[in-house]
Motif scaffolding. Structure first.
Motif, mmCIF file in Angstrom:
data_model
loop_
_atom_site.group_PDB
_atom_site.id
_atom_site.type_symbol
_atom_site.label_atom_id
_atom_site.label_comp_id
_atom_site.label_asym_id
_atom_site.label_seq_id
_atom_site.Cartn_x
_atom_site.Cartn_y
_atom_site.Cartn_z
ATOM 1 N N GLU A 468 8.260 -2.589 -6.532
ATOM 2 C CA GLU A 468 7.178 -3.581 -6.067
ATOM 3 C C GLU A 468 6.772 -3.451 -7.084
ATOM 4 O OE1 GLU A 468 5.915 -3.971 -2.637
ATOM 5 O OE2 GLU A 468 7.173 -3.249 -2.863
ATOM 6 N N LEU A 469 6.511 -3.751 -8.542
ATOM 7 C CA LEU A 469 5.495 -4.182 -9.828
ATOM 8 C C LEU A 469 6.241 -5.315 -9.535
ATOM 9 C CD1 LEU A 469 6.130 -1.396 -12.530
ATOM 10 C CD2 LEU A 469 4.343 -2.312 -10.984
ATOM 11 N N ALA A 474 2.876 -10.289 -9.216
ATOM 12 C CA ALA A 474 2.829 -11.388 -8.907
ATOM 13 C C ALA A 474 1.433 -12.111 -7.686
ATOM 14 C CB ALA A 474 4.247 -12.012 -8.250
ATOM 15 N N SER A 475 1.130 -10.960 -7.638
ATOM 16 C CA SER A 475 -0.252 -11.648 -6.784
ATOM 17 C C SER A 475 -1.632 -11.308 -7.744
ATOM 18 C CB SER A 475 -0.606 -10.295 -5.680
ATOM 19 O OG SER A 475 -1.580 -10.588 -4.947
ATOM 20 N N ARG A 480 0.055 -15.474 -5.909
ATOM 21 C CA ARG A 480 0.774 -15.319 -4.225
ATOM 22 C C ARG A 480 -0.036 -13.698 -3.928
ATOM 23 N NH1 ARG A 480 7.320 -13.655 -5.002
ATOM 24 N NH2 ARG A 480 7.985 -15.982 -6.214
ATOM 25 N N ILE A 481 0.191 -14.163 -2.222
ATOM 26 C CA ILE A 481 -1.015 -13.001 -1.516
ATOM 27 C C ILE A 481 -0.319 -11.702 -1.551
ATOM 28 C CG2 ILE A 481 -2.554 -13.230 0.274
ATOM 29 C CD1 ILE A 481 -2.181 -15.950 0.503
ATOM 30 N N TYR A 482 -0.263 -10.735 -2.122
ATOM 31 C CA TYR A 482 -0.208 -9.123 -1.194
ATOM 32 C C TYR A 482 -0.745 -8.831 -0.210
ATOM 33 C CZ TYR A 482 2.114 -4.909 -1.947
ATOM 34 O OH TYR A 482 3.086 -4.119 -1.261
ATOM 35 N N THR A 483 0.177 -8.859 1.115
ATOM 36 C CA THR A 483 -0.975 -8.026 2.133
ATOM 37 C C THR A 483 -0.388 -6.759 2.607
ATOM 38 O OG1 THR A 483 0.011 -9.381 3.698
ATOM 39 C CG2 THR A 483 -1.945 -10.097 3.048
ATOM 40 N N ILE A 484 1.103 -6.500 2.320
ATOM 41 C CA ILE A 484 2.064 -5.740 2.930
ATOM 42 C C ILE A 484 1.594 -3.792 2.229
ATOM 43 C CG2 ILE A 484 4.112 -5.030 3.626
ATOM 44 C CD1 ILE A 484 5.091 -7.642 2.817
ATOM 45 N N TYR A 485 0.166 -3.577 2.356
ATOM 46 C CA TYR A 485 0.149 -2.696 2.094
ATOM 47 C C TYR A 485 0.206 -1.139 3.113
ATOM 48 C CZ TYR A 485 -4.037 -5.150 0.562
ATOM 49 O OH TYR A 485 -4.606 -6.492 -0.287
ATOM 50 N N SER A 486 1.049 -0.932 3.877
ATOM 51 C CA SER A 486 1.219 -0.448 4.183
ATOM 52 C C SER A 486 3.174 0.449 3.426
ATOM 53 C CB SER A 486 2.491 -0.272 5.385
ATOM 54 O OG SER A 486 3.008 -1.398 5.901
ATOM 55 N N ILE A 487 3.326 -0.630 2.863
ATOM 56 C CA ILE A 487 4.826 -0.772 2.138
ATOM 57 C C ILE A 487 4.896 0.116 0.251
ATOM 58 C CG2 ILE A 487 6.897 -1.947 0.832
ATOM 59 C CD1 ILE A 487 7.069 -3.515 3.397
#
Length: 593
Positions: A468-469, A474-475, A480-487
Motif C-alpha cells: 500500500e505504501l 505515488a499519490s 496519481r489520485i488516492y481515494t480508496i481510504y477504506s482500504i
C-alpha cells in the motif's frame, strides 16, 4: 474535571473537522449563455518533481489585458503550493471559439532559452476552470532519428484546444488538448515570433453536477487497481494472521506453562530459587530512565495517533475528494492545534504517575518534541524554496498565521491539558512492589540487544503495509489520485494490531531473559516501523521515481523524515501501551511476594 476537559477537547476537534469540510471556493455555480466562468492559472513545473512548482507567469506566457489578479486563497491552498491568478483565456459559458488569438509576442533570446529549458525538463501547467483542474504540457522534444541530445529539437505548443461538457446551466467537465501541428521552434538561441491561440468547443452531457468529480475518483479505483489493492490487503491479512497466530499460540502455551510452574513453585519449598520473568517481579515496574522524555514521547505519540484517527474519519466521510484544494493541509493544521491538549494531558498525567516533579519542563519538552524538528526542517526547506523562487515557499503572512495558531491555540491547550493531567493525582497501577535496589541484568546474546530487536519488531508491521505504501507515495510524490481510504483504513488497523502484538511478544522474551528494562525497549520496538518506512523512501526515490534536483531531493527526504518520525512516536506509543497492558496482566495473575 478531567472528563469535562477531554469532552471539551473532543468537541473542539469535531468543530475543527466541520470547519475543514467548508470548501475554500463555492463551485456550485449556475451560468447563463455568455456569462464569464472563473478560470485561474495555477502553476508550472517539472512533471517528475511534484514539489518544484513555479508561478504560471514565471514563464513568459501571454499576460491578461488587465493587471494580473491574484485569487485569495485559504491556508491549506497556500500550504499546498497553489498560487491562483487570472488566466489570459476567456472561456465564457457555451461561447465557442475557433483559433482565437490571445496575443502575438516576439520572444527574445532569453525568453526562448527559458521556454526551451522548461520543455527540456518536461514542464506541465495547471489551471482551474470553475474549480475543475486542467493540465497540459507546454511543449515537446523531438528525439526521433536523433542520436545525441545536441541534435534534439525543442518545440513550444502555441494552440490550446479546450473541450468543455455542460449540463443545462452548469459546467461538468473540461480537458485541454495541445495542437501538435501548431508549434514554435525553440531549438536555436534567436528571437522568435509567436502567435498564441486557443479554441473552445462545448458539448452537452447527461452527467449530473453532483457526480462531476467522480471522473477523478474513478481513475484511482479502476477494476485492475482495486484488484491489486484487495489482493494486497488479503495477502497482508493472511500473512499477518498466520504469523500472529503462530506467535500467539507459542506465547499462550509458554505463558500457560509459566503459570503452572510458578503455581507449583509456590506449593514447594520456599528456598527454591525463582527463574524467568517472575524472578524480576521487584524490578519490572521500576520507572524508566529519562522519564520526562519518555512521558513527553508518549504525549506526542498519543496526539499524533488522535490526529490520524480524525483524519481517517474525515477521509471516510468524503471530505478529501479529489482536488478539494488544501483540505488535507487545513485539516492537519487545525486538528493538530486542537489535539495539543491531549498531548499535554497524557504527558503530564503519566509523568506525575512516574513521580516526576518538574512538570513544567516536561510540558515544554512535549510541545517541542515533534514540533521542534518539524519547524527546523521547515525553516531549511522554506529557505531552499525561496532560493528557487518556487511556490512551495510560504509567504510571510502565512507563516505569521501558523505562528499565531501555535501561540494562541496550540500552546494554551497544551498548558491546559498539562494542568488537567497534573491535577488528576492518579497513581501508577503496579501489581508488584518495586524493590529498593535493581537486580543486575545477566549477560545476554547480541540478538537480544536493542537494535536487532528493533529490526525484528519493525519488519513484520512494515511487510503488512509495504504494497500500500507504493500507492500512497505515488499519490503524495506523484500525480496519481488516492481515494480508496477504506482500504487504507483497513491497512492502518492491521498495522496497529501487528505492531502491538510483535512488541508484546518481544517484551515477553525480554522479561523471560530476566532483562527488566523493557519500558524504552517496547517504545523503540513499536516505533521501529518508522525506520523501515524511511528506508523504503530511499528505495522509492532511486528505483521507483524520476525525481531529481537539490530542491526536490531535499523536500522529499526532509518532509519524509518528519513523517517517519511521527510514525515512530505514534507506533512507539501503541507498542508501549500494549506491552504495559500485557505486563500488568501477567504479573497480576501470579503472587508476587
Amino acid at each position: 474535571m478531567t472528563n469535562n476537559f477531554i469532552q471539551f477537547l473532543l468537541l473542539g476537534v469535531l468543530i475543527g473537522c466541520c470547519l475543514t469540510h467548508v470548501r475554500s471556493d463555492a463551485s456550485d455555480h449556475r451560468f447563463k449563455v455568455g456569462d464569464p466562468v472563473p478560470l485561474y492559472a495555477n502553476k508550472v513545473g517539472p512533471f517528475h518533481n511534484p514539489s518544484e512548482t513555479y508561478r504560471y507567469f514565471d514563464l513568459p506566457f501571454c499576460s491578461p489585458d488587465a493587471v494580473i489578479k491574484e485569487k485569495k486563497e485559504a491556508l491549506g491552498e497556500v500550504l499546498n503550493g497553489d498560487r491562483l491568478v487570472s488566466a489570459p483565456y476567456k472561456l465564457n459559458f457555451r461561447d465557442e471559439k475557433d483559433s482565437t488569438v490571445v496575443c502575438r509576442k516576439k520572444l527574445n533570446k532569453e525568453e526562448v532559452a527559458q521556454f526551451r529549458s522548461a520543455v527540456e525538463k518536461d514542464y506541465y501547467f495547471q489551471m482551474y476552470y470553475d474549480d475543475l483542474p486542467i493540465w497540459g504540457f507546454i511543449g515537446k522534444v523531438d528525439k526521433e532519428g536523433k542520436t545525441y541530445p545536441s541534435q534534439y529539437k525543442y518545440f513550444l505548443y502555441k494552440h490550446i484546444q479546450f473541450d468543455i461538457l455542460y449540463n443545462r446551466d452548469r459546467v461538468i467537465e473540461i480537458s485541454a488538448r495541445m495542437d501538435p501541428h501548431s508549434l514554435v521552434d525553440l531549438t536555436e538561441d534567436k528571437d522568435v515570433d509567436a502567435e498564441f491561440m486557443y479554441s473552445v468547443k462545448w458539448k452537452e452531457t447527461d452527467t449530473p453536477f453532483e457526480k462531476r468529480m467522480e471522473k477523478y475518483s474513478l481513475s484511482s479505483s479502476l477494476p485492475h487497481h482495486l484488484e491489486i489493492h484487495w489482493f494486497s490487503i488479503i495477502n497482508s491479512c493472511v500473512t499477518v494472521l498466520l504469523l500472529t497466530g503462530f506467535l500467539a499460540t507459542i506465547l499462550m502455551r509458554v505463558l500457560k506453562n509459566d503459570f503452572m510452574k510458578y503455581a507449583q513453585d509456590e506449593e514447594a519449598a520456599d528456598d527454591q530459587e525463582e527463574t524467568g520473568w517472575k524472578y524480576i517481579h521487584g524490578d519490572v515496574f521500576r520507572f524508566p530512565k529519562h522519564k520526562s522524555l519518555f512521558a513527553a514521547a508518549l504525549g506526542a505519540g498519543t496526539q499524533l495517533f488522535t490526529l490520524t484517527v480524525f483524519i481517517f474519519m474525515l477521509a471516510l466521510v468524503g471530505v478529501f475528494y479529489p482536488y478539494n484544494r488544501g483540505a488535507l493541509f487545513t485539516a492537519l493544521v487545525v486538528i493538530y492545534a486542537l489535539t495539543s491538549g491531549i498531548a499535554g494531558y497524557t504527558a503530564s498525567s503519566f509523568y506525575c504517575q512516574l513521580e516526576g516533579s518538574n512538570w513544567v519542563r516536561n510540558l515544554l519538552l512535549t510541545g517541542c518534541l515533534f514540533c521542534g524538528p518539524l519547524f527546523l526542517t521547515f525553516c531549511f526547506l522554506n529557505t531552499v524554496a525561496i532560493a528557487y523562487s518556487a511556490t512551495a515557499a510560504l509567504p510571510f503572512g502565512t507563516i505569521v498565521v501558523i505562528v499565531l495558531i501555535w501561540t494562541l491555540v496550540t500552546s494554551p491547550l497544551l498548558v491546559l491539558g498539562g494542568i488537567a493531567g497534573k491535577n488528576t493525582k492518579a497513581e501508577f497501577q503496579a501489581p508488584c512492589r518495586t524493590t529498593k535496589y535493581p537486580r543486575e541484568i545477566p549477560p545476554l546474546p547480541w540478538y537480544r540487544s536493542a537494535i536487532p530487536q528493533m529490526a525484528m519488531a519493525g519488519f513484520l508491521p512494515f511487510s503488512a503495509i509495504y504494497i500500500e505504501l507504493y500507492y500512497i507515495f505515488a499519490s503524495v510524490w506523484g500525480h496519481r489520485i488516492y481515494t480508496i481510504y477504506s482500504i487504507l483504513f483497513i491497512v492502518f488497523i492491521i498495522l496497529l494490531i501487528v505492531t502491538a502484538f510483535i512488541t508484546v511478544a518481544l517484551t515477553y522474551f525480554q522479561l523471560a531473559a530476566e532483562d527488566h528494562e523493557w519500558w524504552w525497549r517496547s517504545f523503540l520496538c513499536g516505533g521501529s516501523t518508522g525506520v523501515f518506512i524511511y528506508a523504503y523512501c530511499l528505495y522509492y526515490y532511486y528505483a521507483r521515481s524520476d525525481m531529481s534536483g537539490f530542491m526536490q531531493t531535499s523536500f522529499f527526504f526532509g518532509y519524509m523524515a518528519c513523517i517517519c518520525y511521527g510514525f515512530f512516536l505514534m507506533l512507539g506509543t501503541v507498542g508501549f501501551r500494549a506491552s504495559l497492558f500485557f505486563v500488568r496482566h501477567i504479573y497480576r495473575s501470579i503472587k508476587c511476594e
